[in-house]
Design a protein around this motif. Sequence first.
Motif, PDB file in Angstrom:
ATOM      1  N   THR A  54       0.866  -1.169   0.000  1.00 19.88           N
ATOM      2  CA  THR A  54       0.000   0.000   0.000  1.00 19.88           C
ATOM      3  C   THR A  54       0.909   1.227   0.000  1.00 19.88           C
ATOM      4  OG1 THR A  54      -1.821  -1.096   1.149  1.00 19.88           O
ATOM      5  CG2 THR A  54      -1.682   1.294   1.363  1.00 19.88           C
ATOM      6  N   ILE A 109      -3.392   4.427  -1.577  1.00 20.19           N
ATOM      7  CA  ILE A 109      -3.818   3.477  -2.590  1.00 20.19           C
ATOM      8  C   ILE A 109      -3.340   2.087  -2.185  1.00 20.19           C
ATOM      9  CG2 ILE A 109      -1.817   3.921  -4.092  1.00 20.19           C
ATOM     10  CD1 ILE A 109      -3.834   3.455  -6.469  1.00 20.19           C
ATOM     11  N   SER A 110      -4.276   1.154  -2.146  1.00 22.69           N
ATOM     12  CA  SER A 110      -3.952  -0.208  -1.725  1.00 22.69           C
ATOM     13  C   SER A 110      -3.331  -0.993  -2.879  1.00 22.69           C
ATOM     14  CB  SER A 110      -5.229  -0.918  -1.257  1.00 22.69           C
ATOM     15  OG  SER A 110      -6.025  -1.277  -2.379  1.00 22.69           O
ATOM     16  N   TYR A 134      -4.652  -3.321  -4.311  1.00 24.49           N
ATOM     17  CA  TYR A 134      -5.722  -3.627  -5.275  1.00 24.49           C
ATOM     18  C   TYR A 134      -6.259  -2.387  -5.966  1.00 24.49           C
ATOM     19  CZ  TYR A 134      -5.547  -7.949  -2.667  1.00 24.49           C
ATOM     20  OH  TYR A 134      -5.115  -9.097  -2.055  1.00 24.49           O
ATOM     21  N   SER A 140      -7.628   0.309  -4.350  1.00 17.62           N
ATOM     22  CA  SER A 140      -8.599   1.078  -3.573  1.00 17.62           C
ATOM     23  C   SER A 140      -7.946   2.360  -3.073  1.00 17.62           C
ATOM     24  CB  SER A 140      -9.094   0.253  -2.384  1.00 17.62           C
ATOM     25  OG  SER A 140      -9.743  -0.913  -2.826  1.00 17.62           O
ATOM     26  N   THR A 141      -8.703   3.427  -3.088  1.00 19.14           N
ATOM     27  CA  THR A 141      -8.137   4.731  -2.734  1.00 19.14           C
ATOM     28  C   THR A 141      -8.913   5.409  -1.607  1.00 19.14           C
ATOM     29  OG1 THR A 141      -9.455   5.826  -4.439  1.00 19.14           O
ATOM     30  CG2 THR A 141      -7.250   5.100  -5.058  1.00 19.14           C
ATOM     31  N   ASN A 142      -8.208   6.247  -0.879  1.00 21.24           N
ATOM     32  CA  ASN A 142      -8.812   7.079   0.149  1.00 21.24           C
ATOM     33  C   ASN A 142      -8.128   8.431   0.141  1.00 21.24           C
ATOM     34  OD1 ASN A 142     -10.892   5.658   1.901  1.00 21.24           O
ATOM     35  ND2 ASN A 142      -9.273   4.126   1.805  1.00 21.24           N
ATOM     36  N   SER A 171      -2.859   7.247  -8.025  1.00 19.85           N
ATOM     37  CA  SER A 171      -2.871   6.083  -8.892  1.00 19.85           C
ATOM     38  C   SER A 171      -1.515   5.398  -8.817  1.00 19.85           C
ATOM     39  CB  SER A 171      -3.203   6.477 -10.338  1.00 19.85           C
ATOM     40  OG  SER A 171      -2.224   7.360 -10.846  1.00 19.85           O
TER      41      SER A 171
END
Length: 112
Positions: free
Chosen positions: A33, A51-52, A54, A56-58, A70
């Motif tokens: 991550t 960003i993980s 996979y 996924s974003t926060n 990204s």
Amino acid sequence: QVQLVESGGGLVQAGGSLRLSCAASGIIFRINTMYWYRQVPGKQRELVATISTYGSTNYVDSVKGRFTISRDNAKNTVYLQMNALKPEDTATYYCKTYTNYWGQGTQVTVSS
């Protein structure tokens, strides 16, 4: 040896855009991550985006809708696209791995 190298900072007028890059080496990038932080002198470092592995974003609330994180695992690089920049976005921006390796930072200055 783990190395994170940020680039893409600079001086921009309010409302403008910048794209930060963070190139990683010495780690298995795709399983990490990744984080972007920022810091203003005299204040604590603030988590801006995550960003993980996979994708996924926060985001911190203050940048939602303006910043996009990204990653390109083939290039071992994480990006931060920053649009509609505001003077309060002025800071040194750092990338970080899940295992707490930090880059040297890149300065972003937004003029009003």
